[in-house]
Design a protein around this motif. Structure first.
Motif, mmCIF file in Angstrom:
data_model
loop_
_atom_site.group_PDB
_atom_site.id
_atom_site.type_symbol
_atom_site.label_atom_id
_atom_site.label_comp_id
_atom_site.label_asym_id
_atom_site.label_seq_id
_atom_site.Cartn_x
_atom_site.Cartn_y
_atom_site.Cartn_z
ATOM 1 N N GLY A 190 -30.306 -0.423 -37.970
ATOM 2 C CA GLY A 190 -31.572 -0.952 -38.464
ATOM 3 C C GLY A 190 -32.546 0.052 -39.025
ATOM 4 O O GLY A 190 -33.625 -0.322 -39.483
ATOM 5 N N ASP A 191 -32.190 1.345 -39.037
ATOM 6 C CA ASP A 191 -33.063 2.343 -39.649
ATOM 7 C C ASP A 191 -32.799 2.358 -41.152
ATOM 8 O O ASP A 191 -31.751 2.825 -41.602
ATOM 9 N N LYS A 192 -33.738 1.868 -41.926
ATOM 10 C CA LYS A 192 -33.504 1.659 -43.349
ATOM 11 C C LYS A 192 -34.116 2.726 -44.247
ATOM 12 O O LYS A 192 -33.612 2.993 -45.332
ATOM 13 N N ARG A 193 -35.198 3.350 -43.818
ATOM 14 C CA ARG A 193 -35.842 4.357 -44.647
ATOM 15 C C ARG A 193 -34.967 5.610 -44.713
ATOM 16 O O ARG A 193 -34.508 6.110 -43.678
ATOM 17 N N PRO A 194 -34.704 6.146 -45.905
ATOM 18 C CA PRO A 194 -33.829 7.318 -46.020
ATOM 19 C C PRO A 194 -34.242 8.487 -45.135
ATOM 20 O O PRO A 194 -33.394 9.134 -44.513
ATOM 21 N N GLY A 195 -35.546 8.736 -45.050
ATOM 22 C CA GLY A 195 -36.005 9.833 -44.198
ATOM 23 C C GLY A 195 -35.681 9.594 -42.743
ATOM 24 O O GLY A 195 -35.304 10.524 -42.011
ATOM 25 N N ARG A 196 -35.781 8.346 -42.312
ATOM 26 C CA ARG A 196 -35.461 8.018 -40.928
ATOM 27 C C ARG A 196 -33.959 8.089 -40.680
ATOM 28 O O ARG A 196 -33.520 8.472 -39.594
ATOM 29 N N VAL A 197 -33.173 7.739 -41.692
ATOM 30 C CA VAL A 197 -31.719 7.848 -41.570
ATOM 31 C C VAL A 197 -31.329 9.316 -41.384
ATOM 32 O O VAL A 197 -30.481 9.649 -40.553
#
Length: 321
Positions: free
Chosen positions: A213-220
């Protein structure tokens, strides 16, 4: 004669070193050796040309600046006879371990007899240390011995070989003279395609983070870093992997409609795992069966006709037929 040359992994470490008032000149090595071609039988200068061209093709700087950086780096290394002492400051992760075996291999062939050569290699990330913490690392300084040099040359030769067999064999060799080398050997082998999924460990981690559920590239990127025992990947390198997952046929991830993956990211960029991505994660689909691999790991050029896979269960590297 100048007194001390400090060689370390990059600009962040140099900046931390200066703030800590470590005496001597500083030389950042600055090369992502775990990515791109590192072929055998090339001189330092010839290899630097190959490495510079790879980085230029990645778009990680202007061609003039990249070539200048490698040239100045190599010229400074070749001027070590102007110093009384050279100290290597490195970390425990894959990025640093590949750099240190390259440098020690060079010294094995070119070390001036009168120079004092030492190293400081710990499990501390140099660029994050306070000045006091950085100065405290001096207690870990040790002289570089013939054993260090010979092991480094063996490992550097294995890394640059055209097949991964010699590199994998290092898992069965006593590498205790460089206590973090074994972990680096293992971690690089995990960047080969998995025999099960066809994914490198980094690509698989990216899919897992997106699937939860982590969708933001930075968060990935941050989520993938959290899964590492020893962080070594930069965000620019990670973006290359994300783009490969986006561009494959079928794609394993998709980006929100109308958006383009950029670094730094912009508002609205969200990644979603596809059905194919879920199938690869579940072992129902091997990515190698639907993708055309073309990348280098050290001296190994992985292509559709030259695929080597990492078998995590048996801890072995296998040629895919």
């Amino acid at each position: 004669m100048r007194n001390i040359l400090n060689i370390t992994n990059g600009d962040s470490a140099v900046e931390a070193m200066k703030k800590a008032d470590i005496p001597g000149a500083c030389l950042p090595w600055q090369d992502v050796l775990h990515e791109g071609p590192v072929p055998d039988d090339l001189s330092l200068e010839e290899l630097s040309e190959v490495r510079a061209q790879f980085i230029i093709e990645r778009g990680w700087g202007t061609p003039e600046k990249i070539m200048e950086t490698f040239t100045q780096r190599d010229d400074e290394l070749k001027s070590v006879n102007e110093y009384e002492k050279v100290t290597l400051w490195f970390e425990h992760d894959l990025y640093d371990q590949l750099q240190i075996i390259q440098i020690l291999d060079w010294f094995n062939e070119n070390r001036p007899a009168e120079i004092q050569l030492s190293m400081i290699c710990t499990d501390h990330y140099l660029g994050t240390l306070t000045p006091e913490e950085f100065r405290g690392l001096i207690e870990y300084e040790e002289p570089v011995t013939e054993s260090h040099l010979k092991l480094s040359s063996k490992a550097w030769s294995a890394f640059r070989a055209s097949t991964p067999a010699e590199w994998c064999e290092l898992l069965n060799v006593d590498t205790s003279d460089l206590p973090f080398l074994e972990g680096a050997v293992f971690r690089l082998l995990e960047e080969y395609p998995s025999c099960t999924s066809g994914l490198s460990r980094t690509a698989e981690q990216a899919l897992k983070v997106i699937s939860r559920g982590d969708k933001r590239p930075g968060r990935v990127f941050a989520g993938s870093q959290e899964l590492e025992e020893r962080m070594f990947f930069g965000d620019a390198s990670f973006w290359v992997i994300l783009n490969e997952l986006l561009a494959s046929e079928p794609p394993l991830i998709v980006l929100s409609k109308g958006k383009k993956l950029t670094l730094p990211t912009s508002k609205g960029q969200e990644l979603t795992i596809t059905a194919a991505g879920l199938d690869v994660l579940a072992g129902r689909l091997n990515w190698l069966e639907v993708s055309n691999i073309d990348r280098w790991i050290g001296g190994v050029h992985l292509t559709s006709t030259n695929v080597w896979c990492w078998n995590a269960r048996s801890r072995s590297i296998e040629k895919r037929t």
